[in-house]
Structures are given as C-alpha cells and as structure tokens.
Design a protein around this motif. Structure first.
Motif, mmCIF file in Angstrom:
data_model
loop_
_atom_site.group_PDB
_atom_site.id
_atom_site.type_symbol
_atom_site.label_atom_id
_atom_site.label_comp_id
_atom_site.label_asym_id
_atom_site.label_seq_id
_atom_site.Cartn_x
_atom_site.Cartn_y
_atom_site.Cartn_z
ATOM 1 N N MET A 118 -26.373 36.288 3.446
ATOM 2 C CA MET A 118 -26.948 34.891 3.721
ATOM 3 C C MET A 118 -28.243 35.094 2.978
ATOM 4 O O MET A 118 -28.994 35.341 2.239
ATOM 5 N N VAL A 119 -28.199 33.635 2.557
ATOM 6 C CA VAL A 119 -29.482 33.078 2.454
ATOM 7 C C VAL A 119 -30.619 32.536 3.031
ATOM 8 O O VAL A 119 -30.182 31.623 4.107
ATOM 9 N N GLY A 120 -31.482 32.842 3.130
ATOM 10 C CA GLY A 120 -32.860 32.350 3.464
ATOM 11 C C GLY A 120 -34.473 31.581 4.158
ATOM 12 O O GLY A 120 -33.343 30.574 4.661
ATOM 13 N N PHE A 121 -35.092 32.440 4.793
ATOM 14 C CA PHE A 121 -35.876 31.413 4.970
ATOM 15 C C PHE A 121 -37.180 31.075 4.515
ATOM 16 O O PHE A 121 -37.023 31.018 3.080
ATOM 17 N N PRO A 122 -37.191 29.426 5.565
ATOM 18 C CA PRO A 122 -37.972 28.797 4.458
ATOM 19 C C PRO A 122 -39.598 28.881 4.671
ATOM 20 O O PRO A 122 -39.613 30.908 5.198
ATOM 21 N N SER A 123 -40.686 28.747 4.036
ATOM 22 C CA SER A 123 -41.603 29.481 3.861
ATOM 23 C C SER A 123 -42.233 29.320 5.398
ATOM 24 O O SER A 123 -43.226 28.377 5.481
ATOM 25 N N PHE A 124 -42.115 30.113 6.210
ATOM 26 C CA PHE A 124 -42.127 30.267 7.437
ATOM 27 C C PHE A 124 -43.361 31.636 7.427
ATOM 28 O O PHE A 124 -43.963 32.333 6.589
ATOM 29 N N VAL A 125 -45.134 30.831 8.291
ATOM 30 C CA VAL A 125 -45.317 32.056 8.227
ATOM 31 C C VAL A 125 -44.929 33.137 8.747
ATOM 32 O O VAL A 125 -44.637 33.185 9.458
ATOM 33 N N GLN A 126 -46.226 34.197 8.793
ATOM 34 C CA GLN A 126 -45.427 35.567 9.339
ATOM 35 C C GLN A 126 -45.431 36.363 10.655
ATOM 36 O O GLN A 126 -43.763 36.147 10.835
ATOM 37 N N SER A 127 -45.434 35.127 11.452
ATOM 38 C CA SER A 127 -44.647 35.668 12.827
ATOM 39 C C SER A 127 -43.767 34.844 13.033
ATOM 40 O O SER A 127 -43.182 35.070 13.661
ATOM 41 N N SER A 128 -43.823 33.700 12.720
ATOM 42 C CA SER A 128 -42.936 32.549 12.379
ATOM 43 C C SER A 128 -41.127 33.871 12.026
ATOM 44 O O SER A 128 -40.115 33.835 12.531
ATOM 45 N N ARG A 129 -41.349 33.987 10.746
ATOM 46 C CA ARG A 129 -40.187 35.329 10.025
ATOM 47 C C ARG A 129 -39.831 36.047 11.176
ATOM 48 O O ARG A 129 -38.994 36.625 11.761
ATOM 49 N N LYS A 130 -41.482 36.985 11.613
ATOM 50 C CA LYS A 130 -40.797 38.233 12.626
ATOM 51 C C LYS A 130 -40.413 37.408 13.811
ATOM 52 O O LYS A 130 -39.515 38.443 14.633
ATOM 53 N N ASN A 131 -40.923 36.571 14.023
ATOM 54 C CA ASN A 131 -39.505 36.084 15.723
ATOM 55 C C ASN A 131 -38.342 36.491 14.791
ATOM 56 O O ASN A 131 -37.439 36.071 16.180
ATOM 57 N N SER A 132 -38.022 35.258 13.782
ATOM 58 C CA SER A 132 -36.961 35.140 13.536
ATOM 59 C C SER A 132 -36.110 36.060 12.858
ATOM 60 O O SER A 132 -34.447 36.074 13.838
ATOM 61 N N THR A 133 -36.734 37.310 12.931
ATOM 62 C CA THR A 133 -36.066 38.928 12.427
ATOM 63 C C THR A 133 -35.548 38.895 14.250
ATOM 64 O O THR A 133 -34.542 39.902 13.954
ATOM 65 N N SER A 134 -36.194 39.240 14.182
ATOM 66 C CA SER A 134 -36.110 39.851 15.922
ATOM 67 C C SER A 134 -34.924 39.152 16.395
ATOM 68 O O SER A 134 -34.342 39.331 17.700
ATOM 69 N N ARG A 135 -34.934 37.625 16.550
ATOM 70 C CA ARG A 135 -33.608 36.642 16.811
ATOM 71 C C ARG A 135 -32.871 37.667 16.811
ATOM 72 O O ARG A 135 -31.830 37.756 17.221
ATOM 73 N N MET A 136 -32.163 37.188 14.892
ATOM 74 C CA MET A 136 -30.983 37.820 14.291
ATOM 75 C C MET A 136 -31.138 39.406 15.027
ATOM 76 O O MET A 136 -29.433 40.104 15.146
ATOM 77 N N THR A 137 -31.888 39.940 15.254
ATOM 78 C CA THR A 137 -31.643 41.416 15.098
ATOM 79 C C THR A 137 -30.783 41.415 17.108
ATOM 80 O O THR A 137 -30.137 42.270 17.161
ATOM 81 N N GLY A 138 -31.384 40.277 17.806
ATOM 82 C CA GLY A 138 -30.621 39.904 19.073
ATOM 83 C C GLY A 138 -29.723 39.695 19.192
ATOM 84 O O GLY A 138 -28.750 40.479 19.316
ATOM 85 N N ILE A 139 -29.134 39.205 18.023
ATOM 86 C CA ILE A 139 -28.131 38.234 17.794
ATOM 87 C C ILE A 139 -27.155 39.679 17.555
ATOM 88 O O ILE A 139 -25.901 39.980 17.896
ATOM 89 N N VAL A 140 -27.440 40.398 17.223
ATOM 90 C CA VAL A 140 -26.740 41.213 16.315
ATOM 91 C C VAL A 140 -26.179 42.134 16.842
ATOM 92 O O VAL A 140 -24.546 42.651 17.364
ATOM 93 N N ARG A 141 -27.354 43.131 18.102
ATOM 94 C CA ARG A 141 -26.988 43.645 19.007
ATOM 95 C C ARG A 141 -26.025 43.012 20.202
ATOM 96 O O ARG A 141 -25.363 43.968 20.978
ATOM 97 N N ASN A 142 -26.020 42.024 20.269
ATOM 98 C CA ASN A 142 -26.153 41.223 22.155
ATOM 99 C C ASN A 142 -24.046 41.195 21.142
ATOM 100 O O ASN A 142 -23.245 40.643 22.009
ATOM 101 N N ASN A 143 -23.976 41.375 19.795
ATOM 102 C CA ASN A 143 -22.424 40.789 19.934
ATOM 103 C C ASN A 143 -22.258 42.571 19.832
ATOM 104 O O ASN A 143 -21.383 43.009 18.865
ATOM 105 N N GLY A 144 -22.466 43.179 19.677
ATOM 106 C CA GLY A 144 -21.675 44.725 20.071
ATOM 107 C C GLY A 144 -21.710 45.888 18.694
ATOM 108 O O GLY A 144 -21.285 46.891 18.436
#
Length: 137
Positions: free
Chosen positions: A1-27
């Motif tokens: 996958m190609v990546g994050f735009p130049s987010f501030v650190q908090s946005s990057r953390k929120n995005s990775t948390s969201r992706m973590t949830g997506i992966v886990r919610n799909n078992g």
C-alpha cells in the motif's frame, strides 16, 4: 500500500488506529503497523478464509473515507493503485516488527523506491519499473 500524506503525528496515529480496527474487525490479526509519507507497512497474521486482496481493498476504502472526512489533506486523498505483499516465516516476526517500527530511521538511509525495487529483485518477482508505483522522490 502506498502511504500517508504529510500528516501531523496525531493524524498519522489516528489513521493507523483506524487501519488496525479495520483489520481486526475483519477477523485478522494486525501485528505491527507504521507508515511514512509515501507508504504504509502492515504486518498481518492473515487467516486463510480471507483473500489478501479483499482485506487490502477494505483497508484502503475505509481509511480513504476516514481521512477525507477529516479533511487532513488539501483536496481529496486517494491511495495509489496496487500494493505489495510479501510473506515471511514464523522465525522472522521480531525482525520485521523492528523494521516496521523504525521506518523513520530506516528511510533516512534508503528511499522507499530503492527498498521496494530491491524486494522485488530479492523475491525474484518480475516487473517493469514503469508499472510499479509512482514514487515520491
């Protein structure tokens, strides 16, 4: 996958948390995640009942909507077409996790483009460079 735009650190953390949830919610099991401005690494314990392409499609679609809804980038954010996936043995997770978690340090020495093309060669995956990613240099 190609990546994050130049987010501030908090946005990057929120995005990775969201992706973590997506992966886990799909078992599936997300073992490690980190990204740079031009790519994201996810180490996933993928159960055989789910195709990798389906999981990537879900992660991309949901995270794209999440990022655009928050207007973290000027205009519309979108992922590039395609992704790279590599498998590793059970004896290697500690090395891979360290590599993913130390992205910032690692990419001071080597660009994503150089690294990705080296992986394709290492794993003997035939490719034409013009069809790989649009690398940010």
């Amino acid at each position: 996958m190609v990546g994050f735009p130049s987010f501030v650190q908090s946005s990057r953390k929120n995005s990775t948390s969201r992706m973590t949830g997506i992966v886990r919610n799909n078992g599936q099991k997300l073992i490690s995640i980190n990204g740079m401005s031009d790519h994201v690494h996810l180490l996933i314990g993928l159960k055989p009942a789910m195709a990798l392409a389906d999981l990537v499609r879900k992660v991309e679609a949901d995270s794209l909507n999440f990022i655009n809804k928050r207007e973290w980038v000027r205009g519309k954010f979108s992922w590039q077409e395609g992704y790279g996936a590599f498998s590793y043995g059970h004896s290697q997770p500690d090395t891979i996790i360290r590599y993913i978690q130390n992205q910032e340090q690692h990419h001071r020495r080597r660009s994503f483009k150089d690294e990705y093309l080296a992986w394709l060669k290492k794993f003997e995956i035939p490719f034409e460079e013009k069809y790989v990613f649009q690398f940010i240099e």
